[in-house]
Design a protein around this motif. Structure first.
Motif, PDB file in Angstrom:
ATOM      1  N   VAL A   2       0.858  -1.179   0.000  1.00 45.35           N
ATOM      2  CA  VAL A   2       0.000   0.000   0.000  1.00 45.35           C
ATOM      3  C   VAL A   2       0.893   1.227   0.000  1.00 45.35           C
ATOM      4  O   VAL A   2       1.708   1.398   0.900  1.00 45.35           O
ATOM      5  CB  VAL A   2      -0.930   0.046   1.233  1.00 45.35           C
ATOM      6  CG1 VAL A   2      -1.833   1.260   1.155  1.00 45.35           C
ATOM      7  CG2 VAL A   2      -1.736  -1.238   1.340  1.00 45.35           C
ATOM      8  N   GLN A   3       0.732   2.072  -0.989  1.00 47.98           N
ATOM      9  CA  GLN A   3       1.467   3.336  -1.041  1.00 47.98           C
ATOM     10  C   GLN A   3       0.488   4.466  -0.796  1.00 47.98           C
ATOM     11  O   GLN A   3      -0.608   4.484  -1.374  1.00 47.98           O
ATOM     12  CB  GLN A   3       2.167   3.481  -2.384  1.00 47.98           C
ATOM     13  CG  GLN A   3       3.283   2.456  -2.589  1.00 47.98           C
ATOM     14  CD  GLN A   3       4.018   2.661  -3.898  1.00 47.98           C
ATOM     15  OE1 GLN A   3       3.419   3.035  -4.894  1.00 47.98           O
ATOM     16  NE2 GLN A   3       5.304   2.406  -3.895  1.00 47.98           N
ATOM     17  N   LEU A   4       0.908   5.399   0.048  1.00 46.71           N
ATOM     18  CA  LEU A   4       0.015   6.454   0.509  1.00 46.71           C
ATOM     19  C   LEU A   4       0.617   7.825   0.252  1.00 46.71           C
ATOM     20  O   LEU A   4       1.819   8.030   0.506  1.00 46.71           O
ATOM     21  CB  LEU A   4      -0.251   6.288   2.010  1.00 46.71           C
ATOM     22  CG  LEU A   4      -0.789   4.920   2.438  1.00 46.71           C
ATOM     23  CD1 LEU A   4      -0.778   4.807   3.960  1.00 46.71           C
ATOM     24  CD2 LEU A   4      -2.192   4.703   1.897  1.00 46.71           C
ATOM     25  N   PHE A  95       0.232  12.364   9.188  1.00 42.78           N
ATOM     26  CA  PHE A  95       0.519  11.195   8.373  1.00 42.78           C
ATOM     27  C   PHE A  95      -0.729  10.323   8.262  1.00 42.78           C
ATOM     28  O   PHE A  95      -1.437  10.140   9.251  1.00 42.78           O
ATOM     29  CB  PHE A  95       1.619  10.343   9.020  1.00 42.78           C
ATOM     30  CG  PHE A  95       2.928  11.054   9.219  1.00 42.78           C
ATOM     31  CD1 PHE A  95       3.166  11.777  10.373  1.00 42.78           C
ATOM     32  CD2 PHE A  95       3.925  10.974   8.265  1.00 42.78           C
ATOM     33  CE1 PHE A  95       4.372  12.425  10.578  1.00 42.78           C
ATOM     34  CE2 PHE A  95       5.143  11.611   8.455  1.00 42.78           C
ATOM     35  CZ  PHE A  95       5.359  12.346   9.613  1.00 42.78           C
ATOM     36  N   CYS A  96      -0.962   9.783   7.105  1.00 41.94           N
ATOM     37  CA  CYS A  96      -1.959   8.731   7.021  1.00 41.94           C
ATOM     38  C   CYS A  96      -1.233   7.387   7.013  1.00 41.94           C
ATOM     39  O   CYS A  96      -0.064   7.302   6.651  1.00 41.94           O
ATOM     40  CB  CYS A  96      -2.876   8.879   5.820  1.00 41.94           C
ATOM     41  SG  CYS A  96      -2.132   8.500   4.236  1.00 41.94           S
ATOM     42  N   ALA A  97      -1.956   6.382   7.442  1.00 39.06           N
ATOM     43  CA  ALA A  97      -1.362   5.061   7.577  1.00 39.06           C
ATOM     44  C   ALA A  97      -2.413   4.002   7.344  1.00 39.06           C
ATOM     45  O   ALA A  97      -3.613   4.268   7.468  1.00 39.06           O
ATOM     46  CB  ALA A  97      -0.743   4.904   8.964  1.00 39.06           C
ATOM     47  N   ALA A  98      -1.953   2.813   7.026  1.00 40.83           N
ATOM     48  CA  ALA A  98      -2.856   1.698   6.743  1.00 40.83           C
ATOM     49  C   ALA A  98      -2.439   0.468   7.523  1.00 40.83           C
ATOM     50  O   ALA A  98      -1.252   0.260   7.815  1.00 40.83           O
ATOM     51  CB  ALA A  98      -2.847   1.390   5.241  1.00 40.83           C
ATOM     52  N   TYR A 111       1.844   0.708   7.027  1.00 38.15           N
ATOM     53  CA  TYR A 111       2.137   1.461   5.804  1.00 38.15           C
ATOM     54  C   TYR A 111       1.872   2.935   6.061  1.00 38.15           C
ATOM     55  O   TYR A 111       0.832   3.293   6.628  1.00 38.15           O
ATOM     56  CB  TYR A 111       1.266   0.950   4.645  1.00 38.15           C
ATOM     57  CG  TYR A 111       1.427  -0.526   4.424  1.00 38.15           C
ATOM     58  CD1 TYR A 111       0.555  -1.436   5.014  1.00 38.15           C
ATOM     59  CD2 TYR A 111       2.469  -1.019   3.657  1.00 38.15           C
ATOM     60  CE1 TYR A 111       0.714  -2.797   4.840  1.00 38.15           C
ATOM     61  CE2 TYR A 111       2.634  -2.378   3.467  1.00 38.15           C
ATOM     62  CZ  TYR A 111       1.759  -3.259   4.059  1.00 38.15           C
ATOM     63  OH  TYR A 111       1.928  -4.603   3.885  1.00 38.15           O
ATOM     64  N   TRP A 112       2.822   3.773   5.641  1.00 33.77           N
ATOM     65  CA  TRP A 112       2.790   5.182   5.996  1.00 33.77           C
ATOM     66  C   TRP A 112       3.022   6.072   4.786  1.00 33.77           C
ATOM     67  O   TRP A 112       3.796   5.728   3.881  1.00 33.77           O
ATOM     68  CB  TRP A 112       3.880   5.467   7.035  1.00 33.77           C
ATOM     69  CG  TRP A 112       3.640   4.756   8.325  1.00 33.77           C
ATOM     70  CD1 TRP A 112       3.993   3.473   8.641  1.00 33.77           C
ATOM     71  CD2 TRP A 112       2.969   5.282   9.472  1.00 33.77           C
ATOM     72  NE1 TRP A 112       3.579   3.173   9.917  1.00 33.77           N
ATOM     73  CE2 TRP A 112       2.951   4.260  10.455  1.00 33.77           C
ATOM     74  CE3 TRP A 112       2.388   6.515   9.769  1.00 33.77           C
ATOM     75  CZ2 TRP A 112       2.369   4.448  11.709  1.00 33.77           C
ATOM     76  CZ3 TRP A 112       1.824   6.684  11.015  1.00 33.77           C
ATOM     77  CH2 TRP A 112       1.813   5.667  11.966  1.00 33.77           C
ATOM     78  N   GLY A 113       2.361   7.222   4.812  1.00 32.92           N
ATOM     79  CA  GLY A 113       2.640   8.245   3.830  1.00 32.92           C
ATOM     80  C   GLY A 113       3.810   9.102   4.281  1.00 32.92           C
ATOM     81  O   GLY A 113       4.382   8.883   5.349  1.00 32.92           O
TER      82      GLY A 113
END
Length: 122
Positions: A2-4, A95-98, A111-113
């Motif tokens: 996942v890329q953010l 930061f957004c993250a998944a 996963y981090w932006g």
């Protein structure tokens, strides 16, 4: 997997509003819970919002509850953070993250932006 990429940061006056966006790549967006975190200079990273895969449940700490709203559009692979009534102490890099785990498990986001800076100042 996942890329953010976050966007929407900027300078806003106290009491103002800002909406952050986070675009995700790949086909896994609907399978991951999403979260927003922030880190102010000299402070630890803080969880500010989480949302389940389907968007049916959200989570907030008391510091932002009632002012911040997380939402997602799975058709657009995007998660949002609407921030209202901003305060000086909301200044931070956001930061957004998944995570493939539960949205409320703030220590298990994988996963981090790259982050987007929000400055609240008069």
């Amino acid at each position: 997997q996942v890329q953010l990429v976050e966007s929407g940061g900027g300078l806003v006056q106290p009491g103002g509003s800002l909406r952050l966006s986070c675009a995700a790549s790949g086909r896994t967006f609907s399978r991951v819970a999403m979260g927003w975190f922030r880190q102010a200079p000299g402070k630890e990273r803080e969880f500010v919002a989480g949302i389940t895969k389907s968007g049916d449940s959200t989570y907030y700490p008391n510091s932002v509850k009632g002012r911040f709203t997380i939402s997602r559009d799975n058709a657009k692979n995007t998660v949002y953070l609407q921030m209202n009534n901003l305060k000086l102490e909301d200044t931070a890099v956001y930061f957004c993250a998944a995570t493939f785990k539960a949205a409320w498990r703030s220590n298990e986001y994988d996963y981090w932006g790259q982050g987007t800076k929000v400055t609240v100042s008069s």
